[in-house]
Design a protein around this motif. Sequence first.
Motif, short mmCIF file in Angstrom:
data_model
loop_
_atom_site.label_atom_id
_atom_site.label_comp_id
_atom_site.label_asym_id
_atom_site.label_seq_id
_atom_site.Cartn_x
_atom_site.Cartn_y
_atom_site.Cartn_z
N ARG A 15 0.81 -1.22 0.00
CA ARG A 15 0.00 0.00 0.00
C ARG A 15 0.85 1.27 0.00
O ARG A 15 0.30 2.37 0.04
N VAL A 16 2.15 1.13 -0.06
CA VAL A 16 3.04 2.29 -0.18
C VAL A 16 2.93 2.79 -1.61
O VAL A 16 3.08 2.02 -2.56
N GLN A 17 2.64 4.08 -1.79
CA GLN A 17 2.44 4.64 -3.12
C GLN A 17 3.43 5.76 -3.41
O GLN A 17 3.53 6.71 -2.63
N PHE A 18 4.14 5.64 -4.52
CA PHE A 18 5.04 6.68 -4.99
C PHE A 18 4.33 7.51 -6.04
O PHE A 18 3.71 6.96 -6.96
N THR A 19 4.42 8.81 -5.92
CA THR A 19 3.85 9.71 -6.92
C THR A 19 4.92 10.71 -7.33
O THR A 19 5.46 11.42 -6.48
N GLY A 20 5.22 10.74 -8.61
CA GLY A 20 6.18 11.70 -9.12
C GLY A 20 5.46 12.88 -9.73
O GLY A 20 4.73 12.72 -10.70
N GLU A 21 5.64 14.04 -9.13
CA GLU A 21 5.09 15.26 -9.71
C GLU A 21 5.80 15.51 -11.04
O GLU A 21 5.22 16.03 -11.97
N ASN A 22 7.07 15.16 -11.08
CA ASN A 22 7.94 15.20 -12.25
C ASN A 22 9.15 14.36 -11.86
O ASN A 22 9.18 13.81 -10.76
N PRO A 23 10.16 14.19 -12.71
CA PRO A 23 11.27 13.28 -12.37
C PRO A 23 12.10 13.67 -11.14
O PRO A 23 12.87 12.86 -10.64
N ILE A 24 11.92 14.91 -10.63
CA ILE A 24 12.72 15.31 -9.47
C ILE A 24 11.90 15.57 -8.20
O ILE A 24 12.46 15.67 -7.12
N ASP A 25 10.60 15.71 -8.32
CA ASP A 25 9.72 15.96 -7.17
C ASP A 25 8.85 14.74 -6.92
O ASP A 25 8.03 14.38 -7.76
N TRP A 26 9.01 14.13 -5.74
CA TRP A 26 8.29 12.89 -5.42
C TRP A 26 7.63 13.01 -4.05
O TRP A 26 8.12 13.71 -3.17
N TYR A 27 6.54 12.27 -3.90
CA TYR A 27 6.02 12.06 -2.56
C TYR A 27 5.60 10.60 -2.43
O TYR A 27 5.23 9.95 -3.39
N VAL A 28 5.75 10.11 -1.20
CA VAL A 28 5.46 8.72 -0.89
C VAL A 28 4.34 8.71 0.14
O VAL A 28 4.50 9.25 1.24
N THR A 29 3.21 8.13 -0.23
CA THR A 29 2.10 7.99 0.70
C THR A 29 2.25 6.64 1.39
O THR A 29 2.34 5.60 0.74
N ILE A 30 2.29 6.69 2.72
CA ILE A 30 2.56 5.51 3.52
C ILE A 30 1.29 5.13 4.29
O ILE A 30 0.67 6.01 4.90
N PRO A 31 0.89 3.86 4.24
CA PRO A 31 -0.32 3.48 4.99
C PRO A 31 -0.10 3.65 6.49
O PRO A 31 1.03 3.64 6.97
N VAL A 32 -1.20 3.81 7.19
CA VAL A 32 -1.12 3.96 8.64
C VAL A 32 -0.57 2.66 9.23
O VAL A 32 -1.08 1.58 8.96
N PRO A 33 0.50 2.76 10.03
CA PRO A 33 1.03 1.55 10.67
C PRO A 33 0.00 0.94 11.62
O PRO A 33 -0.80 1.65 12.23
N GLU A 34 0.04 -0.37 11.72
CA GLU A 34 -0.89 -1.11 12.56
C GLU A 34 -0.12 -1.92 13.58
O GLU A 34 1.01 -2.34 13.32
N ARG A 35 -0.75 -2.16 14.71
CA ARG A 35 -0.16 -3.06 15.69
C ARG A 35 -0.15 -4.45 15.09
O ARG A 35 -1.11 -4.87 14.47
N GLY A 36 0.96 -5.13 15.22
CA GLY A 36 1.03 -6.47 14.66
C GLY A 36 2.40 -7.05 14.82
O GLY A 36 3.33 -6.41 15.30
N SER A 37 2.53 -8.27 14.38
CA SER A 37 3.80 -8.97 14.46
C SER A 37 4.79 -8.34 13.51
O SER A 37 4.49 -8.10 12.35
N THR A 38 5.97 -8.08 14.00
CA THR A 38 7.01 -7.49 13.16
C THR A 38 8.22 -8.42 13.06
O THR A 38 9.28 -8.02 12.64
#
Length: 146
Positions: A110-133
């Motif tokens: 569910r991690v999503q990379f979005t490039g506004e252009n080849p040099i500007d990026w943002y990464v949308t990260i899902p809400v962390p959940e309690r669980g086994s790591t």
Amino acid sequence: MVKFQFVLVSVFSFCLAAIPADAGQLASWKFDASRNRLDFKTDAGVQPKSVMLFNPTRLVVDLPGISFPKPTVTQRLSGNFRSLRVGQFDSNTTRIVLELQPGYTLNPKRVQFTGENPIDWYVTIPVPERGSTTLPTLSPRSSLPR
């Protein structure tokens, strides 16, 4: 005279070949914990890659072809995230690491990379959940089928 010019050109060509190509650099980054979003900007185009690593649980974002000519920077975070680190992973890759608090995990699909252009990026990260790591392991008394 021709031999001298040939040697001179050969030495000059060798020196040029030995100079590494200029890599882009990480220009800026920011993690917004309220939106679970990592923004970064480079001064050259990049195609970021990510992977989840465990023990401790962390999201790793690699920026191939991008350099970070500073010592590793660590930023303490709050909430479900423990820290953000930025540094040079190898001679050709800058690495951004978002470490989660113990006991939390997230779905890397569910991690999503979005490039506004080849040099500007943002990464949308899902809400962390309690669980086994932790990854499953075999106990020392277990035997494998033959």
